[in-house]
Design a protein around this motif. Structure first.
Motif, short mmCIF file in Angstrom:
data_model
loop_
_atom_site.label_atom_id
_atom_site.label_comp_id
_atom_site.label_asym_id
_atom_site.label_seq_id
_atom_site.Cartn_x
_atom_site.Cartn_y
_atom_site.Cartn_z
N UNK A 195 -10.30 44.01 -21.90
CA UNK A 195 -11.21 43.21 -21.08
C UNK A 195 -10.46 42.13 -20.32
N UNK A 196 -9.60 41.41 -21.02
CA UNK A 196 -8.88 40.28 -20.40
C UNK A 196 -8.05 40.74 -19.21
N UNK A 197 -7.37 41.87 -19.36
CA UNK A 197 -6.48 42.36 -18.31
C UNK A 197 -7.14 43.41 -17.42
N UNK A 198 -8.44 43.66 -17.64
CA UNK A 198 -9.21 44.61 -16.82
C UNK A 198 -8.49 45.95 -16.71
N UNK A 199 -8.16 46.51 -17.86
CA UNK A 199 -7.37 47.74 -17.89
C UNK A 199 -8.19 48.94 -18.37
N UNK A 200 -7.82 50.10 -17.89
CA UNK A 200 -8.38 51.35 -18.41
C UNK A 200 -7.80 51.65 -19.79
N UNK A 228 -1.35 58.70 -14.61
CA UNK A 228 -2.43 59.19 -13.77
C UNK A 228 -3.72 59.25 -14.59
N UNK A 229 -4.82 58.80 -13.99
CA UNK A 229 -6.14 58.89 -14.61
C UNK A 229 -7.15 59.24 -13.53
N UNK A 230 -7.96 60.25 -13.80
CA UNK A 230 -9.00 60.67 -12.86
C UNK A 230 -8.44 60.93 -11.47
N UNK A 231 -7.27 61.54 -11.41
CA UNK A 231 -6.66 61.91 -10.15
C UNK A 231 -5.99 60.77 -9.40
N UNK A 232 -6.00 59.58 -9.96
CA UNK A 232 -5.37 58.43 -9.32
C UNK A 232 -4.08 58.08 -10.06
N UNK A 233 -3.03 57.81 -9.29
CA UNK A 233 -1.73 57.45 -9.87
C UNK A 233 -1.60 55.93 -9.91
N UNK A 234 -1.18 55.45 -11.06
CA UNK A 234 -0.95 54.02 -11.25
C UNK A 234 0.53 53.79 -11.52
N UNK A 235 1.06 52.73 -10.95
CA UNK A 235 2.43 52.31 -11.24
C UNK A 235 2.35 50.93 -11.86
N UNK A 236 2.89 50.81 -13.06
CA UNK A 236 2.78 49.57 -13.83
C UNK A 236 4.10 48.85 -13.96
#
Length: 107
Positions: free
Chosen positions: A90-95, A54-62
């Protein structure tokens, strides 16, 4: 010389849900080539591991692929990996992209 293992988790999806292989079919192969060209060897596990964060209140599933490289533990190699991570973000546009490292003994 001491050996260090770096484990890099490469995403199968961009943070917005697009599949990496559909949107950027060279992202993974180019990343593997960079490591292979620099260090001469690596291990890549194409069986996806599942992650959740979770980042900034948003849940990510990878879905994540493991890239592993064992190298001499030098300042030059640590600097290269740090630069590589910046490029991967940058390449994978990831946080975030996790890169872990630890000392290993090779027998």
């Amino acid at each position: 010389m001491t050996t260090r293992r770096y484990e890099v988790l490469l995403p199968a999806e961009f943070n917005d849900g697009r599949l990496v292989m559909d949107s950027c079919p060279r992202c993974v192969p180019d990343s593997l080539k960079e490591v292979g060209d620099t260090f001469g060897a690596f291990t890549f596990r194409p069986d996806a591991a599942l992650g959740n964060w979770t980042a900034d209140g948003r849940r990510y599933q990878d879905r994540l692929f493991a890239l592993v490289v064992d190298v001499d533990d030098t300042a030059e190699h640590r600097a290269w990996i740090a630069h590589f991570k910046t490029h991967l973000l940058q390449r994978f546009e990831q946080l975030e992209i996790y890169v872990t490292s630890y000392l290993i003994e090779v027998h």
